[in-house]
Design an enzyme around this catalytic site. Structure first.
Site, PDB file in Angstrom:
ATOM      1  CG  ASP A 135      41.469  40.826  36.989  1.00  0.00           C
ATOM      2  OD1 ASP A 135      40.931  41.922  37.198  1.00  0.00           O
ATOM      3  OD2 ASP A 135      42.697  40.689  36.802  1.00  0.00           O
ATOM      4  CG  HIS A 140      42.014  43.870  31.966  1.00  0.00           C
ATOM      5  ND1 HIS A 140      43.283  43.989  31.467  1.00  0.00           N
ATOM      6  CD2 HIS A 140      42.154  43.684  33.315  1.00  0.00           C
ATOM      7  CE1 HIS A 140      44.163  43.874  32.457  1.00  0.00           C
ATOM      8  NE2 HIS A 140      43.498  43.703  33.576  1.00  0.00           N
ATOM      9  CB  ILE A 155      45.892  46.060  28.053  1.00  0.00           C
ATOM     10  CG1 ILE A 155      45.710  46.205  29.571  1.00  0.00           C
ATOM     11  CG2 ILE A 155      46.371  47.365  27.434  1.00  0.00           C
ATOM     12  CD1 ILE A 155      46.985  46.545  30.328  1.00  0.00           C
ATOM     13  N   GLY A 158      47.146  40.362  32.360  1.00  0.00           N
ATOM     14  CA  GLY A 158      48.456  39.741  32.419  1.00  0.00           C
ATOM     15  C   GLY A 158      48.374  38.247  32.658  1.00  0.00           C
TER      16      GLY A 158
END
Length: 237
Positions: A135, A140, A155, A158
């Site tokens: 990913d 991120h 961030i 998830g």
């Protein structure tokens, strides 16, 4: 920061994703996930495994669109091993008629203190490490990209938060035996920053089902809700 060496989404992800006639208007985030282990994966599979994808539903949630897609992992003999359902949340996409089915469900937790709580700090470098899973979303890692979509800084993925939480449950209720996990689902409610402390709050619902919520200790916000892990019975010796 220079140009990333790998584009996002990568060509393989684009090719595998079922088409949806919705144009993004804002950030594209993980909304929900469901995983079900239908059959143990073979230790040897000379012909390899295949993936079959389909869009199961597109739903207007008021602040964005939840696009749900199912992936089945199978072999040439027709044996199905895994079912994944990803709910992608496309912010700011609203004003359309919902269609299709949904795997999104509410999972209430008991009105009492949790049976078990595990805390863990997410290291500052965890998003950079988690990129190795494939990913490569710059949300991120790239501060400029994160600010474009309203975040103060990059961030945590998830699925990284998801992985921490499920591991806490496997350690607490399955003797750290990951083969006992039969199914799990989560709904992502708020982002986690690198350096935050995760609190996985667990309730034993009986029958091998562990309902849970994951909170960010520093803010009190709920990162994961409407979540559970379904465990298989322990093997008899």
């Amino acid at each position: 920061m220079g140009t990333d060496v790998i584009s996002f989404p990568p060509p393989a992800m684009i090719k595998a994703s079922p088409p949806v006639a919705i144009q993004p208007k804002g950030a594209i985030l993980d909304g929900e996930r469901y995983m079900e282990y239908l059959k143990p994966l073979p230790s040897r599979c000379p012909a390899g495994l295949k993936f079959k994808n389909r869009t199961v539903g597109v739903h207007d949630k008021g602040t964005g669109a939840l696009v749900e897609a199912e992936t089945l992992v199978y072999d040439d003999a027709g044996n199905e091993y895994l079912r994944f359902v990803s709910g992608t949340f496309m912010t700011k996409v609203t004003g359309f008629e919902s269609a299709g089915e949904t795997y999104s469900v509410k999972i209430p937790v008991p009105d009492r203190e949790p049976d078990c709580v595990v805390e863990e700090v997410v290291p500052e470098d965890r998003p950079a490490l988690y990129r190795l899973s494939g990913d490569y979303n710059p949300l991120h890692l790239d501060p400029r990209y994160a600010r474009m979509f309203g975040f103060k800084k990059p961030i945590v993925h998830g699925l990284c938060t998801f992985g921490h939480s499920v591991r806490h449950i496997i350690e607490s209720y399955a003797g750290n035996d990951s083969t006992r996990m039969k199914a799990c689902r989560v709904q992502f409610r708020s982002p986690v920053d690198p350096g935050n402390t995760l609190q996985t709050r667990m309730w034993d619902m009986g029958g091998g089902r562990i309902a849970f919520e994951t909170k960010v200790k520093e803010t009190g916000k709920t990162a994961i809700k409407n979540a559970y892990v379904q465990l298989r019975p322990a093997a008899k010796l």
